[in-house]
Scaffold this motif. Structure first.
Motif, PDB file in Angstrom:
ATOM      1  N   VAL A   2     -23.270  62.638  43.642  1.00 17.54           N
ATOM      2  CA  VAL A   2     -24.354  63.615  43.709  1.00 17.54           C
ATOM      3  C   VAL A   2     -24.197  64.644  42.612  1.00 17.54           C
ATOM      4  O   VAL A   2     -25.185  65.055  41.986  1.00 17.54           O
ATOM      5  N   GLU A   3     -22.943  65.023  42.346  1.00 22.69           N
ATOM      6  CA  GLU A   3     -22.701  65.994  41.282  1.00 22.69           C
ATOM      7  C   GLU A   3     -23.217  65.485  39.943  1.00 22.69           C
ATOM      8  O   GLU A   3     -23.828  66.238  39.180  1.00 22.69           O
ATOM      9  N   GLU A   4     -22.987  64.187  39.663  1.00 20.41           N
ATOM     10  CA  GLU A   4     -23.450  63.614  38.391  1.00 20.41           C
ATOM     11  C   GLU A   4     -24.974  63.549  38.318  1.00 20.41           C
ATOM     12  O   GLU A   4     -25.568  63.802  37.268  1.00 20.41           O
ATOM     13  N   LEU A   5     -25.608  63.213  39.436  1.00 24.31           N
ATOM     14  CA  LEU A   5     -27.074  63.154  39.445  1.00 24.31           C
ATOM     15  C   LEU A   5     -27.683  64.529  39.183  1.00 24.31           C
ATOM     16  O   LEU A   5     -28.654  64.660  38.429  1.00 24.31           O
ATOM     17  N   LEU A   6     -27.114  65.539  39.821  1.00 24.84           N
ATOM     18  CA  LEU A   6     -27.622  66.893  39.604  1.00 24.84           C
ATOM     19  C   LEU A   6     -27.289  67.382  38.200  1.00 24.84           C
ATOM     20  O   LEU A   6     -28.106  68.062  37.563  1.00 24.84           O
ATOM     21  N   ALA A   7     -26.104  67.041  37.688  1.00 26.23           N
ATOM     22  CA  ALA A   7     -25.713  67.464  36.342  1.00 26.23           C
ATOM     23  C   ALA A   7     -26.642  66.869  35.290  1.00 26.23           C
ATOM     24  O   ALA A   7     -26.942  67.516  34.276  1.00 26.23           O
ATOM     25  N   ALA A   8     -27.125  65.663  35.529  1.00 26.36           N
ATOM     26  CA  ALA A   8     -28.064  65.034  34.594  1.00 26.36           C
ATOM     27  C   ALA A   8     -29.369  65.821  34.511  1.00 26.36           C
ATOM     28  O   ALA A   8     -30.076  65.762  33.504  1.00 26.36           O
ATOM     29  N   ARG A   9     -29.661  66.574  35.572  1.00 26.89           N
ATOM     30  CA  ARG A   9     -30.883  67.398  35.587  1.00 26.89           C
ATOM     31  C   ARG A   9     -30.593  68.845  35.225  1.00 26.89           C
ATOM     32  O   ARG A   9     -31.453  69.708  35.358  1.00 26.89           O
ATOM     33  N   GLY A  10     -29.362  69.116  34.823  1.00 25.69           N
ATOM     34  CA  GLY A  10     -29.019  70.470  34.409  1.00 25.69           C
ATOM     35  C   GLY A  10     -28.568  71.374  35.524  1.00 25.69           C
ATOM     36  O   GLY A  10     -28.467  72.587  35.348  1.00 25.69           O
ATOM     37  N   ILE A  11     -28.285  70.818  36.712  1.00 30.18           N
ATOM     38  CA  ILE A  11     -27.818  71.607  37.845  1.00 30.18           C
ATOM     39  C   ILE A  11     -26.351  71.260  38.063  1.00 30.18           C
ATOM     40  O   ILE A  11     -26.008  70.119  38.341  1.00 30.18           O
ATOM     41  N   PHE A  12     -25.482  72.258  37.910  1.00 30.03           N
ATOM     42  CA  PHE A  12     -24.048  72.014  38.034  1.00 30.03           C
ATOM     43  C   PHE A  12     -23.548  72.590  39.347  1.00 30.03           C
ATOM     44  O   PHE A  12     -23.701  73.782  39.609  1.00 30.03           O
ATOM     45  N   VAL A  13     -22.991  71.723  40.194  1.00 25.98           N
ATOM     46  CA  VAL A  13     -22.460  72.128  41.494  1.00 25.98           C
ATOM     47  C   VAL A  13     -21.057  71.544  41.646  1.00 25.98           C
ATOM     48  O   VAL A  13     -20.695  70.570  41.005  1.00 25.98           O
ATOM     49  N   SER A  14     -20.290  72.149  42.537  1.00 25.38           N
ATOM     50  CA  SER A  14     -18.938  71.652  42.792  1.00 25.38           C
ATOM     51  C   SER A  14     -18.972  70.622  43.918  1.00 25.38           C
ATOM     52  O   SER A  14     -19.945  70.508  44.671  1.00 25.38           O
ATOM     53  N   HIS A  15     -17.881  69.895  44.015  1.00 22.74           N
ATOM     54  CA  HIS A  15     -17.748  68.913  45.088  1.00 22.74           C
ATOM     55  C   HIS A  15     -17.795  69.611  46.450  1.00 22.74           C
ATOM     56  O   HIS A  15     -18.363  69.090  47.407  1.00 22.74           O
ATOM     57  N   GLU A  16     -17.207  70.782  46.533  1.00 23.22           N
ATOM     58  CA  GLU A  16     -17.189  71.538  47.784  1.00 23.22           C
ATOM     59  C   GLU A  16     -18.601  71.930  48.215  1.00 23.22           C
ATOM     60  O   GLU A  16     -18.932  71.898  49.396  1.00 23.22           O
ATOM     61  N   THR A  17     -19.450  72.293  47.259  1.00 24.85           N
ATOM     62  CA  THR A  17     -20.840  72.636  47.577  1.00 24.85           C
ATOM     63  C   THR A  17     -21.570  71.443  48.162  1.00 24.85           C
ATOM     64  O   THR A  17     -22.283  71.554  49.164  1.00 24.85           O
ATOM     65  N   VAL A  18     -21.374  70.277  47.569  1.00 22.76           N
ATOM     66  CA  VAL A  18     -22.018  69.057  48.076  1.00 22.76           C
ATOM     67  C   VAL A  18     -21.505  68.743  49.477  1.00 22.76           C
ATOM     68  O   VAL A  18     -22.264  68.354  50.364  1.00 22.76           O
ATOM     69  N   ARG A  19     -20.218  68.926  49.709  1.00 15.75           N
ATOM     70  CA  ARG A  19     -19.645  68.679  51.026  1.00 15.75           C
ATOM     71  C   ARG A  19     -20.265  69.602  52.083  1.00 15.75           C
ATOM     72  O   ARG A  19     -20.609  69.177  53.187  1.00 15.75           O
ATOM     73  N   LYS A  20     -20.442  70.881  51.729  1.00 13.40           N
ATOM     74  CA  LYS A  20     -21.054  71.826  52.670  1.00 13.40           C
ATOM     75  C   LYS A  20     -22.509  71.468  52.950  1.00 13.40           C
ATOM     76  O   LYS A  20     -22.981  71.582  54.079  1.00 13.40           O
ATOM     77  N   TRP A  21     -23.251  71.046  51.912  1.00 12.36           N
ATOM     78  CA  TRP A  21     -24.644  70.623  52.116  1.00 12.36           C
ATOM     79  C   TRP A  21     -24.714  69.421  53.055  1.00 12.36           C
ATOM     80  O   TRP A  21     -25.542  69.367  53.952  1.00 12.36           O
ATOM     81  N   ALA A  22     -23.819  68.474  52.832  1.00 14.05           N
ATOM     82  CA  ALA A  22     -23.814  67.272  53.676  1.00 14.05           C
ATOM     83  C   ALA A  22     -23.495  67.631  55.119  1.00 14.05           C
ATOM     84  O   ALA A  22     -24.087  67.086  56.050  1.00 14.05           O
ATOM     85  N   ARG A  23     -22.571  68.557  55.288  1.00 16.39           N
ATOM     86  CA  ARG A  23     -22.209  68.967  56.642  1.00 16.39           C
ATOM     87  C   ARG A  23     -23.349  69.716  57.332  1.00 16.39           C
ATOM     88  O   ARG A  23     -23.596  69.556  58.523  1.00 16.39           O
TER      89      ARG A  23
END
Length: 91
Positions: A2-23
């Motif tokens: 997910v981080e790579e998909l968002l980074a391709a669109r110019g949105i940089f997030v951490s793995h921890e942020t994605v984990r919190k969103w999923a939770r």
């Protein structure tokens, strides 16, 4: 991923942020997927088929649960040996 998909669109997030969103947001879709699954059951049956392999008659037994998922397979050259050996003990 997910981080790579968002980074391709110019949105940089951490793995921890994605984990919190999923939770936070992942439980509702998970519950909906669980509702769509067929109900569980314990009905099992044994399919028996005769077939020829290199001109020799063999018996094929297949243990299947009620959803059609195969549990076990056994091919034997004679019908009695499979029954005597306790074919498909998972049934």
């Amino acid at each position: 991923m997910v981080e790579e998909l968002l980074a391709a669109r110019g949105i940089f997030v951490s793995h921890e942020t994605v984990r919190k969103w999923a939770r936070k947001f992942g439980q509702q879709p998970a519950n909906q997927i669980g509702r769509r699954l067929p109900p569980g059951g314990n009905k099992r049956h044994l399919d028996e088929v005769t077939l020829k392999i290199a001109g020799v008659k063999h018996w094929l037994w297949r243990a299947v649960i009620n959803t059609g998922i195969g549990l076990d397979l056994l091919v034997q050259p004679d019908a009695t040996s499979a029954r005597a050996s306790g074919c498909c003990a998972s049934c």
